[in-house]
Motif scaffolding. Structure first.
Motif, PDB file in Angstrom:
ATOM      1  N   TRP A  50     -20.844 -19.794  12.389  1.00  0.00           N
ATOM      2  CA  TRP A  50     -20.478 -21.157  11.989  1.00  0.00           C
ATOM      3  C   TRP A  50     -19.825 -21.165  10.610  1.00  0.00           C
ATOM      4  N   ALA A  51     -20.377 -20.396   9.677  1.00  0.00           N
ATOM      5  CA  ALA A  51     -19.806 -20.326   8.332  1.00  0.00           C
ATOM      6  C   ALA A  51     -18.384 -19.767   8.371  1.00  0.00           C
ATOM      7  N   ALA A  52     -18.166 -18.762   9.207  1.00  0.00           N
ATOM      8  CA  ALA A  52     -16.836 -18.171   9.310  1.00  0.00           C
ATOM      9  C   ALA A  52     -15.816 -19.183   9.814  1.00  0.00           C
ATOM     10  N   GLN A  53     -16.231 -20.033  10.753  1.00  0.00           N
ATOM     11  CA  GLN A  53     -15.304 -20.985  11.348  1.00  0.00           C
ATOM     12  C   GLN A  53     -15.208 -22.270  10.535  1.00  0.00           C
ATOM     13  N   ASP A  54     -16.349 -22.912  10.271  1.00  0.00           N
ATOM     14  CA  ASP A  54     -16.338 -24.238   9.659  1.00  0.00           C
ATOM     15  C   ASP A  54     -16.200 -24.207   8.136  1.00  0.00           C
ATOM     16  N   PRO A  93     -13.911 -11.366  -1.251  1.00  0.00           N
ATOM     17  CA  PRO A  93     -13.627 -12.303  -2.346  1.00  0.00           C
ATOM     18  C   PRO A  93     -13.029 -13.631  -1.877  1.00  0.00           C
ATOM     19  N   GLU A  94     -12.172 -13.591  -0.866  1.00  0.00           N
ATOM     20  CA  GLU A  94     -11.561 -14.830  -0.384  1.00  0.00           C
ATOM     21  C   GLU A  94     -12.610 -15.748   0.235  1.00  0.00           C
ATOM     22  N   ALA A  95     -13.549 -15.172   0.995  1.00  0.00           N
ATOM     23  CA  ALA A  95     -14.626 -15.967   1.579  1.00  0.00           C
ATOM     24  C   ALA A  95     -15.479 -16.596   0.485  1.00  0.00           C
ATOM     25  N   LEU A  96     -15.777 -15.834  -0.554  1.00  0.00           N
ATOM     26  CA  LEU A  96     -16.588 -16.353  -1.654  1.00  0.00           C
ATOM     27  C   LEU A  96     -15.862 -17.463  -2.403  1.00  0.00           C
ATOM     28  N   ARG A 117     -17.052 -21.231  -2.962  1.00  0.00           N
ATOM     29  CA  ARG A 117     -17.115 -21.773  -4.320  1.00  0.00           C
ATOM     30  C   ARG A 117     -16.394 -23.116  -4.406  1.00  0.00           C
ATOM     31  N   ALA A 118     -15.228 -23.209  -3.802  1.00  0.00           N
ATOM     32  CA  ALA A 118     -14.464 -24.455  -3.853  1.00  0.00           C
ATOM     33  C   ALA A 118     -15.229 -25.595  -3.194  1.00  0.00           C
ATOM     34  N   GLN A 119     -15.912 -25.295  -2.112  1.00  0.00           N
ATOM     35  CA  GLN A 119     -16.656 -26.343  -1.404  1.00  0.00           C
ATOM     36  C   GLN A 119     -17.914 -26.765  -2.159  1.00  0.00           C
ATOM     37  N   LEU A 158     -26.969 -19.938   0.755  1.00  0.00           N
ATOM     38  CA  LEU A 158     -25.900 -20.918   0.640  1.00  0.00           C
ATOM     39  C   LEU A 158     -25.481 -21.421   2.018  1.00  0.00           C
ATOM     40  N   VAL A 159     -25.489 -20.533   2.995  1.00  0.00           N
ATOM     41  CA  VAL A 159     -25.080 -20.919   4.352  1.00  0.00           C
ATOM     42  C   VAL A 159     -26.070 -21.913   4.952  1.00  0.00           C
ATOM     43  N   VAL A 160     -27.358 -21.660   4.823  1.00  0.00           N
ATOM     44  CA  VAL A 160     -28.350 -22.604   5.330  1.00  0.00           C
ATOM     45  C   VAL A 160     -28.191 -23.954   4.641  1.00  0.00           C
ATOM     46  N   ALA A 161     -27.986 -23.934   3.335  1.00  0.00           N
ATOM     47  CA  ALA A 161     -27.823 -25.187   2.597  1.00  0.00           C
ATOM     48  C   ALA A 161     -26.629 -25.977   3.112  1.00  0.00           C
ATOM     49  N   PHE A 162     -25.504 -25.314   3.309  1.00  0.00           N
ATOM     50  CA  PHE A 162     -24.333 -26.008   3.842  1.00  0.00           C
ATOM     51  C   PHE A 162     -24.588 -26.504   5.263  1.00  0.00           C
ATOM     52  N   ALA A 163     -25.263 -25.695   6.075  1.00  0.00           N
ATOM     53  CA  ALA A 163     -25.516 -26.090   7.460  1.00  0.00           C
ATOM     54  C   ALA A 163     -26.364 -27.363   7.526  1.00  0.00           C
TER      55      ALA A 163
END
Length: 240
Positions: free
Chosen positions: A123-127, A145-148, A152-154, A176-181
């Motif tokens: 989900w993190a990779a896609q959304d 680095p690009e994923a990070l 960071r921007a979000q 961080l992924v759980v928090a965003f989810a």
């Protein structure tokens, strides 16, 4: 000697629209933060939750029973003043996210982690446009680095009120992924909490629960669930 606490001095608690959002009024006077900042919040729902806390106070005011007020105070007196620093600190969790560090045994734990965490990484990779790689063991290995930077921007895009709650979603889960989810509605808050504790729950099943550890976990769970509710209320009609 009993600890001093301010007595209730007001009769009516109301919520009024003001410049910049909504304010809780006690007998027509706006509530202020400990730093004397007017307690103006971005959404009516959040203001209603704060007003309910003040209205519930009886003879003495007990700040321990006012979590929405407390987190709003933090958003105004702390996060607003150092938004970039807080956001950077939370974004750094992406490079060592809990979901990316896996056990190599026993097989049942390996399978349990994969079943719970692999869908979230997908989900993190896609959304979130942030593909993070899982690895075995606990030794740190840098992420892309690009994923990070996308993560960071979000994190930085969140308002101070969202970020104040997001802080606890990240800190209490270690992810961080759980928090965003949870913040984005991908996960129910309770499910997010339980997924962040797969390792701890496994250990409890094998060795039994430790009373002190259970007490700490219960406290963190309460803070996590409150943060999820606060974030939702602070996000009504707000992008982030």
């Amino acid at each position: 000697m009993s600890e001093w606490a301010p007595k209730r001095f007001w009769k009516t608690t109301t919520v009024d629209a003001v410049e910049g959002g909504f304010a809780v009024q006690l007998d027509g006077r706006g509530v202020k933060t400990p730093a004397k900042t007017p307690l103006v919040v971005p959404t009516r729902g959040l203001a209603d939750a704060i007003a309910a806390e003040w209205e519930a106070q009886e003879d003495k005011v007990d700040p321990a029973t006012m979590p929405f007020t407390r987190t709003s105070n933090s958003a105004l007196d702390k996060v607003t003043l150092q938004h970039a620093a807080v956001a950077d600190m939370l974004a750094a969790y992406g490079d060592s996210d809990l979901l990316c560090y896996r056990a190599d045994h026993p097989e049942e734990l390996v399978d349990r982690q994969a079943a719970g965490w692999d869908p979230l990484l997908a989900w993190a990779a896609q959304d979130l446009d942030a593909p993070l790689a899982a690895r075995t063991g606990v030794i740190h290995a840098p992420q892309d680095p690009e994923a990070l930077e996308n993560l960071r921007a979000q994190v930085h895009a969140q308002t101070p009120f969202q970020l104040a709650a997001f802080h606890d979603l990240v800190a209490m889960s270690g992810s961080l992924v759980v928090a965003f989810a949870v913040a984005r509605g991908r996960l129910d808050a309770q499910d997010g909490w339980e997924l962040s504790r797969i390792d701890e729950l496994w250990n409890e099943e094998q060795w039994g629960a430790d009373e002190e550890a259970t007490e700490t976990a219960n406290y963190k769970q309460g803070e996590f669930l409150h943060a999820a509710r606060f974030h939702a209320l602070a996000s009504e009609g707000v992008k982030g």
